[in-house]
Each structure stands twice: as structure tokens, then as C-alpha cells.
Design a protein around this motif. Structure first.
Motif, PDB file in Angstrom:
ATOM      1  N   UNK A 119      -6.606  -4.678   6.339  1.00 45.89           N
ATOM      2  CA  UNK A 119      -5.845  -3.675   5.602  1.00 45.89           C
ATOM      3  C   UNK A 119      -5.153  -2.741   6.584  1.00 45.89           C
ATOM      4  N   UNK A 120      -3.851  -2.536   6.380  1.00 44.97           N
ATOM      5  CA  UNK A 120      -3.062  -1.689   7.279  1.00 44.97           C
ATOM      6  C   UNK A 120      -2.203  -0.725   6.479  1.00 44.97           C
ATOM      7  N   UNK A 121      -1.990   0.452   7.034  1.00 42.66           N
ATOM      8  CA  UNK A 121      -1.091   1.407   6.391  1.00 42.66           C
ATOM      9  C   UNK A 121      -0.273   2.111   7.465  1.00 42.66           C
ATOM     10  N   UNK A 122       0.876   2.642   7.050  1.00 38.70           N
ATOM     11  CA  UNK A 122       1.732   3.338   7.991  1.00 38.70           C
ATOM     12  C   UNK A 122       1.545   4.834   7.977  1.00 38.70           C
ATOM     13  N   UNK A 123       0.819   5.348   6.975  1.00 34.67           N
ATOM     14  CA  UNK A 123       0.584   6.785   6.868  1.00 34.67           C
ATOM     15  C   UNK A 123      -0.826   7.038   6.347  1.00 34.67           C
ATOM     16  N   UNK A 124      -1.309   8.241   6.606  1.00 33.13           N
ATOM     17  CA  UNK A 124      -2.635   8.610   6.110  1.00 33.13           C
ATOM     18  C   UNK A 124      -2.653   8.643   4.575  1.00 33.13           C
ATOM     19  N   UNK A 125      -1.525   9.002   3.976  1.00 37.98           N
ATOM     20  CA  UNK A 125      -1.451   9.054   2.516  1.00 37.98           C
ATOM     21  C   UNK A 125      -1.661   7.673   1.914  1.00 37.98           C
ATOM     22  N   UNK A 126      -1.028   6.667   2.514  1.00 37.22           N
ATOM     23  CA  UNK A 126      -1.199   5.297   2.030  1.00 37.22           C
ATOM     24  C   UNK A 126      -2.616   4.788   2.301  1.00 37.22           C
ATOM     25  N   UNK A 127      -3.218   5.269   3.365  1.00 42.25           N
ATOM     26  CA  UNK A 127      -4.574   4.838   3.719  1.00 42.25           C
ATOM     27  C   UNK A 127      -5.592   5.261   2.669  1.00 42.25           C
ATOM     28  N   UNK A 128      -5.225   6.193   1.804  1.00 44.48           N
ATOM     29  CA  UNK A 128      -6.137   6.622   0.740  1.00 44.48           C
ATOM     30  C   UNK A 128      -6.474   5.465  -0.194  1.00 44.48           C
ATOM     31  N   UNK A 154       8.461  -2.164  13.348  1.00 44.41           N
ATOM     32  CA  UNK A 154       8.955  -3.471  12.941  1.00 44.41           C
ATOM     33  C   UNK A 154       8.584  -3.862  11.526  1.00 44.41           C
ATOM     34  N   UNK A 155       7.739  -3.074  10.892  1.00 48.83           N
ATOM     35  CA  UNK A 155       7.343  -3.392   9.526  1.00 48.83           C
ATOM     36  C   UNK A 155       8.223  -2.657   8.522  1.00 48.83           C
ATOM     37  N   UNK A 156       8.354  -3.246   7.345  1.00 50.71           N
ATOM     38  CA  UNK A 156       9.166  -2.630   6.313  1.00 50.71           C
ATOM     39  C   UNK A 156       8.465  -1.388   5.768  1.00 50.71           C
ATOM     40  N   UNK A 161       2.421  -8.201   1.792  1.00 51.31           N
ATOM     41  CA  UNK A 161       1.300  -9.064   2.160  1.00 51.31           C
ATOM     42  C   UNK A 161       1.835 -10.148   3.082  1.00 51.31           C
ATOM     43  N   UNK A 162       1.237 -10.239   4.267  1.00 46.38           N
ATOM     44  CA  UNK A 162       1.682 -11.212   5.268  1.00 46.38           C
ATOM     45  C   UNK A 162       0.681 -12.357   5.401  1.00 46.38           C
ATOM     46  N   UNK A 163       1.208 -13.559   5.506  1.00 50.98           N
ATOM     47  CA  UNK A 163       0.385 -14.702   5.886  1.00 50.98           C
ATOM     48  C   UNK A 163       1.125 -15.450   6.981  1.00 50.98           C
ATOM     49  N   UNK A 164       0.414 -16.369   7.672  1.00 49.56           N
ATOM     50  CA  UNK A 164       0.982 -16.920   8.905  1.00 49.56           C
ATOM     51  C   UNK A 164       0.986 -18.445   8.975  1.00 49.56           C
ATOM     52  N   UNK A 205      -2.722  -7.061   4.559  1.00 49.57           N
ATOM     53  CA  UNK A 205      -2.219  -6.256   3.434  1.00 49.57           C
ATOM     54  C   UNK A 205      -1.676  -4.961   4.013  1.00 49.57           C
ATOM     55  N   UNK A 206      -0.363  -4.840   4.004  1.00 49.11           N
ATOM     56  CA  UNK A 206       0.337  -3.665   4.539  1.00 49.11           C
ATOM     57  C   UNK A 206       0.680  -2.754   3.367  1.00 49.11           C
ATOM     58  N   UNK A 207       0.170  -1.522   3.381  1.00 53.57           N
ATOM     59  CA  UNK A 207       0.367  -0.598   2.279  1.00 53.57           C
ATOM     60  C   UNK A 207       1.661   0.208   2.370  1.00 53.57           C
ATOM     61  N   UNK A 208       2.388   0.018   3.463  1.00 55.21           N
ATOM     62  CA  UNK A 208       3.660   0.706   3.611  1.00 55.21           C
ATOM     63  C   UNK A 208       3.506   2.118   4.167  1.00 55.21           C
ATOM     64  N   UNK A 209       4.632   2.826   4.190  1.00 60.11           N
ATOM     65  CA  UNK A 209       4.650   4.183   4.756  1.00 60.11           C
ATOM     66  C   UNK A 209       4.735   5.234   3.659  1.00 60.11           C
TER      67      UNK A 209
END
Length: 209
Positions: A119-128, A154-156, A161-164, A205-209
Motif C-alpha cells: 500500500x502506497x500513498x502520496x500524502x499523509x491525508x491519503x495514508x489515512x 512519476x506516479x499519477x 493499482x499496478x501489476x507487473x 495499491x497507490x492511493x494518490x496524492x
């Protein structure tokens, strides 16, 4: 209340109890105040469920069942329900009927075995949102590798959700279902990327900014 009806009611109440265990666990991570509020709502929902029967007598017996079977563990709430049920047993007609609510959508099936999620987020708010996602994915037996806030130009901006690996497309879609179930109202895109350092079954799982 016939034995068959009693069994059906118990099954329904136990299912309701099981459905909130994950929510209570997630609330615990956020603090005791949230736990107390979640517990109160849980007991309130159980009582409302007990009042759905069209039969006043069955409503009284189901309220009695809540305390006798210890589904309500809070002493104050349990004593209140028990006292009310005892009073109403002499006049079941005073117990109101609650119309059943629309059924809540069931949780999606777990992803394939071996799925690993970061799990990844770009801001503390999204990390909630980490707490509720951890609870949901853990309940689906998904291996959580971690959760952190990062700076990655580099992320939107929006959630993704990224897969490889091509074979993980369905796995990513399964994770998407669980994310949508946990975080209603947000729109995630699903996209394949290249990364030689990851192995099959890995999803971000990228939660965005």
C-alpha cells in the motif's frame, strides 16, 4: 417462535456479528474512542435486527436471546435490553417492528493464493485509508508487504493499482474489487508496468496524492 425460526434468527444475528469483527479490528488501530463507537453501533444493529420479525412475540424472544447467548457483551447494554425484554414480555405489542434494510453487498472473493500487496500513498491525508484497507485485505488473506507514504513524481495524482506481469491481470482486478469494497466513492485505474525487481503475484495499491 418455532425451533426453525429461532435457528434462522440466530444464524442471521451471528452473521451480522461476524460482519463487523473486521471493522472493530480496524477501529482498534485508530484508538479506543473509535472502538467504543463501533461497539455501540454493533449492538444497536443487533437490536434493530432482532426487531425485524412481524410477530411481536418473536421480537421479544429474539431480544431475550441476544442477552442469553451473550452476543451483547457490554454489561450496560445487555442489562438494558434484558430489562426491556422482560417488561415487554407481558405486552409484546409495545415492541416496535423495524423494517429490514437493504442487504449490504457481500465482500468479494479473495484473490489467488500468493498475492502480495504493498500500500502506497502520496500524502499523509491519503495514508489515512491504510487502516481500512489493511483490515479488508487481511480478511481476504492477502499478504501485506507494507504501507508507506512516498514522494514519487512519476506516479499519477489519482489512485491506481499496478501489476507487473500479464498473468496477474486478474489478480489486480480482484484486488480492485476489495479496494472498491473498502473505499467506496473512489475511482481506481488498473495498469500494467514493467519492473524487473518484482516477482509474479506482486501488486501495488497507490492511493494518490
Amino acid at each position: 417462535m418455532t425451533p426453525e425460526n429461532r435457528a434462522a434468527v440466530m444464524t442471521s444475528l451471528i452473521a451480522a456479528a461476524s460482519a463487523v469483527v473486521g471493522a472493530l479490528g480496524g477501529a482498534y488501530l485508530k484508538g479506543n474512542t473509535d472502538v467504543a463507537l463501533a461497539e455501540r453501533k454493533f449492538y444497536s444493529d443487533l437490536v434493530l435486527k432482532a426487531l425485524e420479525s412481524p410477530s411481536p412475540e418473536e421480537r421479544v424472544k429474539t431480544l431475550q436471546m441476544l442477552t442469553k447467548t451473550h452476543l451483547i457483551k457490554d454489561k450496560e447494554v445487555s442489562e438494558g435490553v434484558e430489562a426491556y425484554a422482560k417488561e415487554a414480555s407481558a405486552n409484546p405489542g409495545i415492541v416496535p417492528q423495524v423494517k429490514p434494510t437493504t442487504a449490504v453487498a457481500s465482500a468479494p472473493p479473495p484473490p489467488s493464493e500468493g498475492t502480495r500487496v504493498y500500500l502506497l500513498s502520496g500524502t499523509a491525508a491519503r495514508a489515512a485509508d491504510f487502516t481500512v484497507l489493511k483490515a479488508e485485505l487481511s480478511a481476504a488473506h492477502v499478504q501485506l508487504l507494507g504501507a508507506k507514504t512516498i514522494v514519487d513524481a512519476g506516479r499519477q495524482d489519482g489512485p491506481e493499482i499496478r501489476y507487473f506481469f500479464a498473468d496477474d491481470a486478474n489478480t489486480a482486478k480482484a484486488i480492485l474489487e476489495h479496494v472498491n469494497f473498502a473505499l467506496k466513492g473512489r475511482t481506481f485505474t488498473v495498469k500494467q508496468y514493467q519492473d524487473s525487481q518484482v516477482r509474479p503475484g506482486y501488486v501495488e495499491v497507490w492511493l494518490g496524492r
